[in-house]
Design an enzyme around this catalytic site. Structure first.
Site, mmCIF file in Angstrom:
data_model
loop_
_atom_site.group_PDB
_atom_site.id
_atom_site.type_symbol
_atom_site.label_atom_id
_atom_site.label_comp_id
_atom_site.label_asym_id
_atom_site.label_seq_id
_atom_site.Cartn_x
_atom_site.Cartn_y
_atom_site.Cartn_z
ATOM 1 N N LYS A 50 0.839 -1.194 0.000
ATOM 2 C CA LYS A 50 0.000 0.000 0.000
ATOM 3 C C LYS A 50 0.878 1.250 0.000
ATOM 4 C CE LYS A 50 -1.908 2.573 3.127
ATOM 5 N NZ LYS A 50 -1.779 3.869 2.447
ATOM 6 N N GLU A 96 10.686 0.761 9.906
ATOM 7 C CA GLU A 96 11.638 1.805 9.502
ATOM 8 C C GLU A 96 10.945 3.132 9.785
ATOM 9 O OE1 GLU A 96 14.615 1.215 8.552
ATOM 10 O OE2 GLU A 96 14.578 -0.877 7.935
ATOM 11 N N CYS A 156 14.109 10.819 5.968
ATOM 12 C CA CYS A 156 14.084 10.247 7.333
ATOM 13 C C CYS A 156 15.428 10.357 8.013
ATOM 14 C CB CYS A 156 13.641 8.790 7.269
ATOM 15 S SG CYS A 156 14.607 7.804 6.121
ATOM 16 N N GLU A 197 11.139 15.551 15.098
ATOM 17 C CA GLU A 197 11.313 15.414 13.648
ATOM 18 C C GLU A 197 10.419 16.450 12.947
ATOM 19 O OE1 GLU A 197 9.690 11.915 11.552
ATOM 20 O OE2 GLU A 197 11.583 11.800 10.461
HETATM 21 P P1 NAD Z 1 2.918 7.911 8.112
HETATM 22 O O1 NAD Z 1 3.347 7.075 9.254
HETATM 23 O O2 NAD Z 1 1.880 8.922 8.322
HETATM 24 O O3 NAD Z 1 2.390 6.976 6.920
HETATM 25 C C1 NAD Z 1 3.178 5.934 6.378
HETATM 26 C C2 NAD Z 1 2.265 4.927 5.709
HETATM 27 O O4 NAD Z 1 1.469 4.309 6.706
HETATM 28 C C3 NAD Z 1 1.284 5.511 4.694
HETATM 29 O O5 NAD Z 1 1.131 4.622 3.609
HETATM 30 C C4 NAD Z 1 0.002 5.596 5.493
HETATM 31 O O6 NAD Z 1 -1.146 5.562 4.666
HETATM 32 C C5 NAD Z 1 0.098 4.348 6.347
HETATM 33 N N1 NAD Z 1 -0.695 4.352 7.575
HETATM 34 C C6 NAD Z 1 -1.161 5.404 8.280
HETATM 35 N N2 NAD Z 1 -1.865 4.976 9.353
HETATM 36 C C7 NAD Z 1 -1.811 3.627 9.333
HETATM 37 C C8 NAD Z 1 -2.325 2.608 10.203
HETATM 38 N N3 NAD Z 1 -3.024 2.891 11.290
HETATM 39 N N4 NAD Z 1 -2.072 1.318 9.886
HETATM 40 C C9 NAD Z 1 -1.332 1.013 8.794
HETATM 41 N N5 NAD Z 1 -0.836 1.929 7.937
HETATM 42 C C10 NAD Z 1 -1.066 3.223 8.215
HETATM 43 O O7 NAD Z 1 4.262 8.535 7.524
HETATM 44 P P2 NAD Z 1 4.399 9.573 6.323
HETATM 45 O O8 NAD Z 1 3.963 10.898 6.810
HETATM 46 O O9 NAD Z 1 3.805 8.996 5.083
HETATM 47 O O10 NAD Z 1 5.993 9.544 6.100
HETATM 48 C C11 NAD Z 1 6.884 10.291 6.831
HETATM 49 C C12 NAD Z 1 7.513 9.477 7.942
HETATM 50 O O11 NAD Z 1 8.142 8.318 7.414
HETATM 51 C C13 NAD Z 1 8.610 10.243 8.660
HETATM 52 O O12 NAD Z 1 8.499 10.049 10.048
HETATM 53 C C14 NAD Z 1 9.894 9.610 8.131
HETATM 54 O O13 NAD Z 1 11.004 9.745 8.994
HETATM 55 C C15 NAD Z 1 9.458 8.197 7.965
HETATM 56 N N6 NAD Z 1 10.340 7.483 7.022
HETATM 57 C C16 NAD Z 1 11.230 6.578 7.520
HETATM 58 C C17 NAD Z 1 12.124 5.922 6.656
HETATM 59 C C18 NAD Z 1 13.127 4.929 7.178
HETATM 60 O O14 NAD Z 1 13.713 4.198 6.369
HETATM 61 N N7 NAD Z 1 13.352 4.853 8.482
HETATM 62 C C19 NAD Z 1 12.069 6.202 5.285
HETATM 63 C C20 NAD Z 1 11.149 7.129 4.811
HETATM 64 C C21 NAD Z 1 10.287 7.764 5.692
#
Ligand code: NAD
Length: 501
Positions: free
Chosen positions: A199, A274, A308, A405
């Site tokens: 997804k 991650e 990230c 962050e």
């Molecule tokens: P987010 O956590 O809001 O969403 C990530 C994904 O999770 C999306 O596809 C979202 O639709 C889904 N999601 C949201 N609620 C959910 C739930 N209850 N159950 C399952 N899935 C759910 O993050 P974002 O705003 O899309 O991305 C930014 C974040 O991602 C930042 O904190 C960044 O640091 C992190 N990130 C980490 C890495 C890494 O490798 N550590 C890489 C890229 C981004």
């Protein structure tokens, strides 16, 4: 297609494929078929500079999650993929890599419009990195091995371990690297023989829907790769909590990661997380300042700071403190901010109005906390969700802009006097994704490498990534590794086999 988008595609000479892609009605990819949501719901995908409508995509329901998981389950249980010869899986992954490479310009254009990514960086990092990873993991398909064990139990026995694919994988990715993160999530499980449901983030699904067409062209068997689009709180949650899933692989924010981990635990499913970061860069008095400037440019100001592992906390030895701030600010101030498809753009917009206002709010917090604004601090006059590269000096570890962050182009600079103090300050954070140290002193570099609490530590650089080096955090940045041979382990069960002779 929105006429504004059409004009932009023409202006920047987009490929015929990109033109055709934006003219289509998009569907999800379940069981080898392009399909609408079962209840017909759709959601809109907007371009982040102009808010022009890019596409409508299905808003999946939990019924669609069931369909997708059932397809992945059936494909796995029938051995449609897991029982393929490793050489066949290798060939197919290489074929996908070739197709991504052939379509690199189109994918980069789609990604650039959907996520506001500066196109040249997107091609060089996101797309080229994805091609490399598909080829790297293709190579592993033939190299998965168990081991024989010398056992001391009474009697005569032969014992060994057998590595088998774990089953159906639920993969969830964020919006900051929509294509690249998705390939990070799917290449390793496919190499091991798993099937999956992926997804993308609700606001950036388009490059993966294009990829679904490449899966079709490559001849990926039905049900092996399923791509569903929709909201995290409903669709994502239903997917990670699904009883027919065997493994959850999640990249996203720390708060959502905690919810995902709990859902996975309810099924006693292993999970890889991650998550977020607030990575320190520690600059000693003997550092090469050009390297520091380059590193900040490639991390906290790359991808509009939506990285990230971006080096968002810059700890600088007091003796070179002002010199470093000036050098980093001089480069940040001349960054070309602009429309993402323009090849001269170095920094595109924030992904959305919400993200822009989060970043601007944090900038306000920084001012209120008494940090010294060195450059940036505003949105430029142009329309679109842009934020200037922003540097705050004279920060301290009690400030929210140093601890939290922000996920935008905002750098906090903090002075230090001793190595011990620098390490304490750098480690004083809930996150532990990555860190870097800048020095010419090898012994000091090694001391810092050992003591910095982070999944990756770079010396005299920041944000270097390679398919063959594991990436993942410690502390609240998550656990489990993506990339490298370490990632494969998450998708393999180890079965112990005993034969009494
Ligand atoms: P987010 O956590 O809001 O969403 C990530 C994904 O999770 C999306 O596809 C979202 O639709 C889904 N999601 C949201 N609620 C959910 C739930 N209850 N159950 C399952 N899935 C759910 O993050 P974002 O705003 O899309 O991305 C930014 C974040 O991602 C930042 O904190 C960044 O640091 C992190 N990130 C980490 C890495 C890494 O490798 N550590 C890489 C890229 C981004």
């Amino acid at each position: 297609m929105d006429s504004l988008i059409q004009k932009l595609l023409c202006k920047y000479g987009a490929t015929g494929e990109t033109h055709r892609f934006f003219g289509q009605h998009h569907k999800m990819y379940i069981n080898g078929e392009f399909t609408d949501a079962s209840d017909g719901s759709m959601s809109e995908v907007l371009e982040p500079c102009t808010e022009a409508l890019l596409a409508r995509v299905p808003a999946a329901s939990t019924e669609d999650v069931d369909r997708a998981v059932a397809a992945a389950r059936y494909a796995f249980d029938q051995g449609e993929w897991s029982n393929w010869k490793p050489a066949q899986r290798e060939r197919l992954l290489n074929c996908l890599a070739d197709l991504v490479e052939e379509n690199a310009q189109t994918i980069a254009e789609i990604e650039s419009l959907d996520a506001g990514k500066a196109i040249e960086g997107c091609k060089a990092v996101d797309i080229a990195g994805s091609v490399d990873l598909l080829r790297y993991m293709a190579g592993w398909a033939r190299n998965i091995e168990g081991s024989t064990r010398q056992v001391s139990a009474p009697g005569e026995h032969f014992a060994c371990t057998l590595k088998q694919p774990i089953g159906v994988v639920a993969a969830i990715v964020p919006w900051n690297w929509p294509f690249n993160m998705a390939i990070w999530k799917l290449a390793a499980p496919l190499a091991t023989g798993c099937t999956l449901v992926l997804k993308p983030a609700q606001i950036t699904p388009l490059s993966m829907l294009f990829f679904a067409g490449l899966c079709e062209q490559a001849g990926v068997p039905k049900g092996v790769i399923n791509i569903i689009t929709g909201k995290g709180s409903s669709v994502g949650n239903a997917l990670v909590a699904h009883p027919n899933v065997n493994k959850v692989s999640f990249t996203g924010s720390t708060p959502v990661g905690k919810t995902v981990a709990k859902a996975a635990m309810d099924n006693i499913n292993p999970v890889t997380l991650e998550l977020g970061g607030k990575s320190p860069m520690v600059v000693f008095e003997d550092a090469d300042i050009d390297q520091v400037v380059e590193a900040t440019q490639q991390s906290i100001f790359f991808n509009t700071g939506q990285v990230c592992s971006g080096g968002s906390r810059l700890y600088v030895h007091r003796s070179i403190y002002e010199e470093v701030i000036e050098a980093v600010a001089d480069r940040a101030e001349v960054m070309k901010i602009g429309f993402s498809l323009d090849p001269s753009t170095e920094m595109g917009p924030a992904i959305s109005a919400d993200q822009q206002s989060t970043v601007l709010d944090y900038i306000e917090v920084g001012r209120e906390e008494g940090a010294r604004l060195v450059c940036g601090g505003h949105r430029p006059d142009d329309a679109g969700y842009f934020v200037q590269p922003t540097i705050f000096a004279d920060c301290n570890n009690n400030m929210r802009i140093v601890q939290e962050e922000i996920f935008g182009p905002v750098l906090a600079v903090i002075p230090f006097d001793t190595e011990e103090e620098a390490l304490e300050l750098a480690n004083d954070n809930i996150y532990g994704l990555a860190a870097s140290v800048f020095t010419r002193d090898f012994s000091r570099a090694m001391r810092c490498v050992q003591r910095l609490e982070a999944g990756t530590v770079w010396v005299n650089t920041h944000d270097m990534i390679d398919s063959n080096t594991p990436f993942g955090g410690v502390k609240q940045s998550g656990f489990g590794k993506d990339l490298g041979p370490e990632q494969l382990e998450h998708f393999l069960e180890t079965k112990s086999v005993w034969m009494t002779l």
